[in-house]
Design an enzyme around this catalytic site. Sequence first.
Site, mmCIF file in Angstrom:
data_model
loop_
_atom_site.group_PDB
_atom_site.id
_atom_site.type_symbol
_atom_site.label_atom_id
_atom_site.label_comp_id
_atom_site.label_asym_id
_atom_site.label_seq_id
_atom_site.Cartn_x
_atom_site.Cartn_y
_atom_site.Cartn_z
ATOM 1 N N GLN A 128 49.332 38.361 42.524
ATOM 2 C CA GLN A 128 48.955 38.677 43.899
ATOM 3 C C GLN A 128 48.919 37.409 44.748
ATOM 4 O OE1 GLN A 128 45.675 41.547 45.040
ATOM 5 N NE2 GLN A 128 44.619 39.620 45.421
ATOM 6 N N SER A 175 35.303 43.171 39.223
ATOM 7 C CA SER A 175 34.480 44.318 39.607
ATOM 8 C C SER A 175 34.643 45.463 38.613
ATOM 9 C CB SER A 175 34.856 44.785 41.017
ATOM 10 O OG SER A 175 34.648 43.751 41.953
ATOM 11 N N ARG A 176 35.836 45.575 38.023
ATOM 12 C CA ARG A 176 36.089 46.674 37.083
ATOM 13 C C ARG A 176 35.417 46.466 35.732
ATOM 14 N NH1 ARG A 176 41.089 46.827 40.084
ATOM 15 N NH2 ARG A 176 41.451 48.912 40.950
ATOM 16 N N GLU A 178 42.625 32.969 41.420
ATOM 17 C CA GLU A 178 43.787 32.898 40.532
ATOM 18 C C GLU A 178 43.771 33.983 39.463
ATOM 19 O OE1 GLU A 178 44.190 29.016 38.895
ATOM 20 O OE2 GLU A 178 44.922 28.134 40.773
ATOM 21 N N LYS A 179 42.663 34.704 39.319
ATOM 22 C CA LYS A 179 42.649 35.797 38.350
ATOM 23 C C LYS A 179 43.773 36.782 38.653
ATOM 24 C CE LYS A 179 40.084 39.833 36.855
ATOM 25 N NZ LYS A 179 40.983 40.763 37.558
ATOM 26 N N HIS A 239 33.810 36.124 43.355
ATOM 27 C CA HIS A 239 34.015 36.199 44.799
ATOM 28 C C HIS A 239 33.226 35.111 45.522
ATOM 29 C CE1 HIS A 239 34.723 40.530 43.627
ATOM 30 N NE2 HIS A 239 35.790 40.308 44.374
ATOM 31 N N MET A 298 37.516 43.416 48.264
ATOM 32 C CA MET A 298 37.321 44.862 48.307
ATOM 33 C C MET A 298 35.876 45.215 47.960
ATOM 34 S SD MET A 298 40.793 46.845 47.252
ATOM 35 C CE MET A 298 40.665 46.646 45.494
#
Length: 294
Positions: free
Chosen positions: A167, A200-201, A162-163, A46, A39
Amino acid sequence: MTSVETASDLPIVRSVADLRAVVRDWRRQGLSVGFVPTMGALHEGHLTLVREAGCRADRVVASVFVNPTQFAPHEDLGKYPRQEARDAELLAGAGCALLFAPTVDEMYPEASVTTISVGSATAGGPAQGLEGQFRPQMFGGVALVVAKLLNQVQADVAVFGEKDYQQLMVVRRMALDLDIPTQIVGSPTERDGYGLALSSRNAYLTDAEREIARRLNGVLAEAGAAASSKRPLPAVEKDAYSALLKAGFERVDYVAIRRADDLEPFANGIVDAPARILAAAWLGKTRLIDNMAV
């Protein structure tokens, strides 16, 4: 005619037709294809996925698409960081061969009505509980967009971090159930020098919050060690929950130890097979998730 843009020496396509044209040309050359969906707002985590895909395939496609179907109305879709030019530069440096950056209209044309549900409360499945309880919008949206992307790219292998362990399990189950031939690979979580999982957060955290966030990894490690010693899991989870609050987290959504292969609870309340400890906790307006093997 294929429309390909270029940024930082990285070709960019924005339509499915153009994406498929490039991939089709690679196939004609006998090249294998790897894929990394993102995203955007990319970081070293990433890029590790891109490099892993590059080890497994001749050419790597990365997508940057902030997927609206996995955000609930109250979540941070509008504020999610977007930095395409920087992302393209980073991807090029990691060996990515093509960036797919579609618009919302390209991904979800008008009159699209199909949805995907990976399991249910009755049937079970990896989308149930944990993130599925606290973010019920998310996994249906993730399954839909990933199914579309895998169909659009038709890669030999796709790499996920794997974080976001739950998901990853959802994507694996969805690909298996829908006979999607792309191999789904999980890549270990990238962390900073203090053990904080890259996200990213994390950019939303203040300096003080970041110091607290770096304690999450240690609490999970201690709880995982206790679980491995056959301590009853309800007690381990309760103690870890309290330890996170004591460490300074303002709210804890869950701490849970589950079977690693399907995220089902351990029936006898102790770890007797490969396991995963997963947690979600809040600092200010930032929700952090993490997990590790037990």
